[in-house]
Design an enzyme around this catalytic site. Structure first.
Site, PDB file in Angstrom:
ATOM      1  N   ASP A   1      -3.898  -3.169  -7.498  1.00 18.29           N
ATOM      2  CA  ASP A   1      -5.241  -3.507  -6.950  1.00 18.29           C
ATOM      3  C   ASP A   1      -5.805  -4.489  -7.930  1.00 18.29           C
ATOM      4  O   ASP A   1      -5.529  -4.570  -9.226  1.00 18.29           O
ATOM      5  CB  ASP A   1      -6.145  -2.264  -7.020  1.00 18.29           C
ATOM      6  CG  ASP A   1      -6.032  -1.502  -5.960  1.00 18.29           C
ATOM      7  OD1 ASP A   1      -5.440  -2.015  -4.873  1.00 18.29           O
ATOM      8  OD2 ASP A   1      -6.123  -0.065  -6.409  1.00 18.29           O
TER       9      ASP A   1
ATOM     10  N   ASP B   1      -5.938  -3.513   1.432  1.00 17.86           N
ATOM     11  CA  ASP B   1      -7.280  -2.640   1.864  1.00 17.86           C
ATOM     12  C   ASP B   1      -8.114  -3.498   2.564  1.00 17.86           C
ATOM     13  O   ASP B   1      -8.877  -2.929   3.751  1.00 17.86           O
ATOM     14  CB  ASP B   1      -7.777  -2.158   0.339  1.00 17.86           C
ATOM     15  CG  ASP B   1      -7.050  -1.558  -0.533  1.00 17.86           C
ATOM     16  OD1 ASP B   1      -6.014  -0.630   0.255  1.00 17.86           O
ATOM     17  OD2 ASP B   1      -7.190  -1.485  -1.718  1.00 17.86           O
TER      18      ASP B   1
END
Length: 212
Positions: A146, A180
Site C-alpha cells: 500500500d 483498492d
C-alpha cells in the site's frame, strides 16, 4: 456480434491497464523505498510505503494461505461472471464496473501469491528481486503493498471532548493502493448507477445455477 467483440476487448483493456498501473506503482515503491518511508507530494497527499497481510486494517482472522486461496477462487468466479455477462445484452458500463473489481482483486492477489517469493524484505532496506527460495515469505504468504495516503485534515481534537479530547485527528487515515481504488470505484458506481442491473443479473445467475 461486433458489439460483443467491442465489449470483450473493452473489458480486457480495462483490466489489463489497471493491472499494469497497479503493479508498476507497487514494484516501483517496493524497489525504491524502505518500509514506512514516505514521499511528500502535496500537503494533503503522500506516497507512504506500508504492507499488510491482506485483510482489512491488517487484522488476521484466518491463516494467510486460506485467504489467498479464497481470493483466487473469488477472482475465478468473477471471470466466469464477466464471461456470461459478455454473452448477454448487458450495458458495457455495468461490465466495466465488474472489470474494475476484477482488476483490483487480481492486483492484490499478485502481491499475496508472488511478492513473498520474488522480493526480499523491506524493513530498513530497499527490497530487490531475489532468486527462488530467497524471498521474505513462502508462496501464497506475501504481503500487499500500500502507498496512497491522503491526510486531508490534520488537527488536534479539543481538550473538552470526552475520551478523545486532545488527541491527534487525521482524515483520511487509511493507506491503500490502486487495486483498492479500482474495487471501491467499481462498487460505488455499481451502487449509484447499476443497482437495478445488478439485481436482475444476480437473479438470472441464481436461477441459472438452480437449473444446472
Amino acid at each position: 456480434m461486433q458489439l460483443r467483440h467491442k465489449k470483450v476487448w473493452g473489458t480486457v483493456a480495462i483490466v489489463v491497464l489497471l493491472l499494469i498501473l497497479d503493479q508498476t506503482l507497487k514494484i516501483w515503491v517496493k524497489t525504491h523505498m524502505k518500509l514506512h518511508e514516505s514521499i511528500q507530494v502535496f500537503s494533503w497527499f503522500q506516497i507512504y510505503f506500508t504492507e499488510n497481510p491482506g485483510m482489512a486494517f491488517g487484522i488476521e482472522l484466518i491463516d494467510k494461505w486460506i485467504l489467498s486461496v479464497f481470493r483466487i477462487v473469488a477472482v475465478v468466479a468473477i471471470v466466469v461472471y464477466i464471461s456470461r455477462l459478455l454473452r448477454r445484452n448487458v450495458k458495457f458500463g455495468y461490465i466495466a464496473c465488474i472489470g474494475f473489481i476484477l482488476a483490483g482483486a487480481f492486483g492484490n492477489i499478485i502481491d499475496s501469491v508472488f511478492y513473498g517469493v520474488i522480493f526480499d524484505h523491506s524493513r530498513g532496506q530497499i527490497a530487490s528481486f531475489v532468486s527462488h527460495g530467497e524471498g521474505y515469505a513462502p508462496f501464497l504468504y506475501g504481503k500487499v503493498v500500500d502507498m496512497l495516503y491522503f491526510p486531508l485534515i490534520q488537527t488536534r481534537l479539543p481538550a473538552w471532548m470526552p475520551v478523545w479530547g486532545g488527541q491527534e485527528f487525521i482524515f483520511f487515515r487509511p493507506i491503500f493502493n490502486l487495486a483498492d481504488s479500482a474495487i471501491c470505484t467499481g462498487m460505488t458506481v455499481l451502487l449509484l448507477f447499476y443497482r437495478k442491473t445488478f439485481s436482475v443479473s444476480f437473479k438470472k445467475e441464481s436461477s441459472r445455477n438452480h437449473t444446472l
